[in-house]
Design an enzyme around this catalytic site. Sequence first.
Site, PDB file in Angstrom:
ATOM      1  N   ASP A 227     -34.674 -11.130 -14.352  1.00  0.00           N
ATOM      2  CA  ASP A 227     -35.301  -9.884 -14.784  1.00  0.00           C
ATOM      3  C   ASP A 227     -36.633 -10.157 -15.499  1.00  0.00           C
ATOM      4  O   ASP A 227     -36.729 -11.088 -16.298  1.00  0.00           O
ATOM      5  CB  ASP A 227     -34.319  -9.213 -15.761  1.00  0.00           C
TER       6      ASP A 227
ATOM      7  N   GLU B 242     -38.154 -11.130 -10.476  1.00  0.00           N
ATOM      8  CA  GLU B 242     -38.884  -9.870 -10.577  1.00  0.00           C
ATOM      9  C   GLU B 242     -40.238 -10.156 -11.216  1.00  0.00           C
ATOM     10  O   GLU B 242     -40.352 -10.285 -12.436  1.00  0.00           O
ATOM     11  CB  GLU B 242     -38.114  -8.863 -11.440  1.00  0.00           C
TER      12      GLU B 242
HETATM   13  C1  GLC Z   1     -36.557  -4.826 -15.333  1.00  0.00           C
HETATM   14  C2  GLC Z   1     -35.485  -3.970 -14.717  1.00  0.00           C
HETATM   15  C3  GLC Z   1     -35.486  -2.627 -15.391  1.00  0.00           C
HETATM   16  C4  GLC Z   1     -35.232  -2.819 -16.862  1.00  0.00           C
HETATM   17  C5  GLC Z   1     -36.244  -3.788 -17.461  1.00  0.00           C
HETATM   18  C6  GLC Z   1     -35.857  -4.191 -18.825  1.00  0.00           C
HETATM   19  O1  GLC Z   1     -37.821  -4.349 -15.077  1.00  0.00           O
HETATM   20  O2  GLC Z   1     -35.697  -3.875 -13.321  1.00  0.00           O
HETATM   21  O3  GLC Z   1     -34.556  -1.760 -14.831  1.00  0.00           O
HETATM   22  O4  GLC Z   1     -35.344  -1.598 -17.543  1.00  0.00           O
HETATM   23  O5  GLC Z   1     -36.336  -4.967 -16.702  1.00  0.00           O
HETATM   24  O6  GLC Z   1     -34.750  -5.059 -18.763  1.00  0.00           O
END
Ligand code: GLC
Length: 552
Positions: free
Chosen positions: A205, A247
């Site tokens: 993440d 991500e």
């Molecule tokens: C990432 C996730 C999102 C979340 C954020 C904080 O961007 O995809 O859903 O709110 O991280 O953890």
Amino acid sequence: MSTARTADLWWKNAVFYCLDAETFRDSDGDGAGDLVGLTERIDYLAGLGITCLWLMPFYPSPNRDDGYDITDYYGVDDRLGTLGDFVALVRTAKDRGLRVIIDLVINHTSDQHPWFRTARRSANSRFRDYYVWQDEPQDEPDAEVVFPDAEDSIWSWDEQAQQWYLHHFYGHQPDLNIASPAVREEMAKIAGFWLELGVDGFRVDAVPYLLETGGIDGELQLDPHSYLKDLRSFIARRRGDAVLLGEVNLPTDELVAYFGDEQADEIQMLFAFPLMQQLYLSLARQDARPLAAAVRELPEVSEQSQWAIFVRNHDELTLDKLSDDEREEVFAAFGPDESMQLFGRGLRRRLPPMLDGDQQRLRLVYSLMFSLPGSPVLFYGEEIGMGENLDIEGRLSVRTPMQWTDGKNAGFSDARPSRLRRPVTEGQFGPLAVNVSDQERDPDSLLNWMQRLIRRRRETPEFGWGAWQLLDTGDDAVLGHQCDWEGRRVLALHNLSSSPRELRVAVPDTGASEVVDLLGSDGKALELENGRLELKLEGYGYRWLRVRPSTA
Ligand code: GLC
């Protein structure tokens, strides 16, 4: 290519499916989905043909960010089940040939995590250094808040600690201090724990934020990529074929750095965010050129790296890397109403309503998603064409219960509707019109089409493994590309406009005289004359073609 190698590097030709157990299937009628419910639906997923599940956070959490705010990295939230249920789920998934990856949220914890509660109580606590503190906030922080509707700074004052703490996301999600060896150690222990329980890797993440310390990185002496290299080698020591899927929403040239040196020692898979954003611009314009430019820009990947191709995820559909004018074009085409937009940068709709339910166009988009260079990632419900519920706040509009039947609560739960954690979608894309049960019976349904598409994609590893090249289609509305692998070649053609097109496509360096249609029902061969292919594409038409080597 040895089959052993293709099996080891399984993510190169995988089909991922992201879901949150909370919204998939409720087994005990308490109104929330759970791990047992999901386990009971593993056969559905195996039948669909996906090869790897990505589970969104299921850890104990106050649930103020849908589970991305964690209070215990070693458990399962009571709402969703127990660790025993988790192991049973993984065991069942493996039995049906599915791999499982889980979210690893290492940028921040919940402010209710015992580490933070202890840290804020005492400056002498060993947990104090787990977070990032300052006596004064930075005047000009080097990063902006991620959720501008809720926060106006990445620094918040903590009364108890009498210091400011860093949080890129919500104030209730304090950032962990990755420069601390103890935090790194904890994270390795956490990853190691879940690997022992059988997971095949992690969706990591918010990666770039992990490496940002709000303007004080000099003091922390943080080498941005060193942490990712540590994490990767730890995971490789524990399990050679585990994958990290990152991500990282950055422009392509910066994005590639996250594969690591020689694209080999950090994250193996990265979401192709820039490609996704240009795809929406191309759709809005009915012009393939922005997408073609993004494909051209996409650097080739090393043998073990891969792009993750998606058209929708669980967050806002971010268009943050488009220019203001381009973003407005996409908004005007697919989400003109302000209630459909979020954070000034994205859309909180699912694809089918954005395309007014146009089945042909929807299939065009998934045909693209499954043939662009990389491995496709589906978000649950995409296979049946679910819509969003704009009455639900913020990003949660696209995280409604899975629609299994046209019955009570869409077959998701036996609870009284008022007890559902999140309401189902209503209207044109609600369960009366869109559900698994009806679509399983209809040979022409999106679900059955998607199942055939997935099967074909898995049988066409050229798209995942091959070297790609754009084709000259002679038409700006039509994207053509080919993928070469191990002496085999496939072509893909996609007409982004609503009008039919007559094409003469140049297929370079081929002595072949025929191509075979891989998606159509008749499997007819088309002639390839002197490297030229003549064919007609209907409005929003698409073709996958395998070049048949000449036998002469
Ligand atoms: C990432 C996730 C999102 C979340 C954020 C904080 O961007 O995809 O859903 O709110 O991280 O953890």
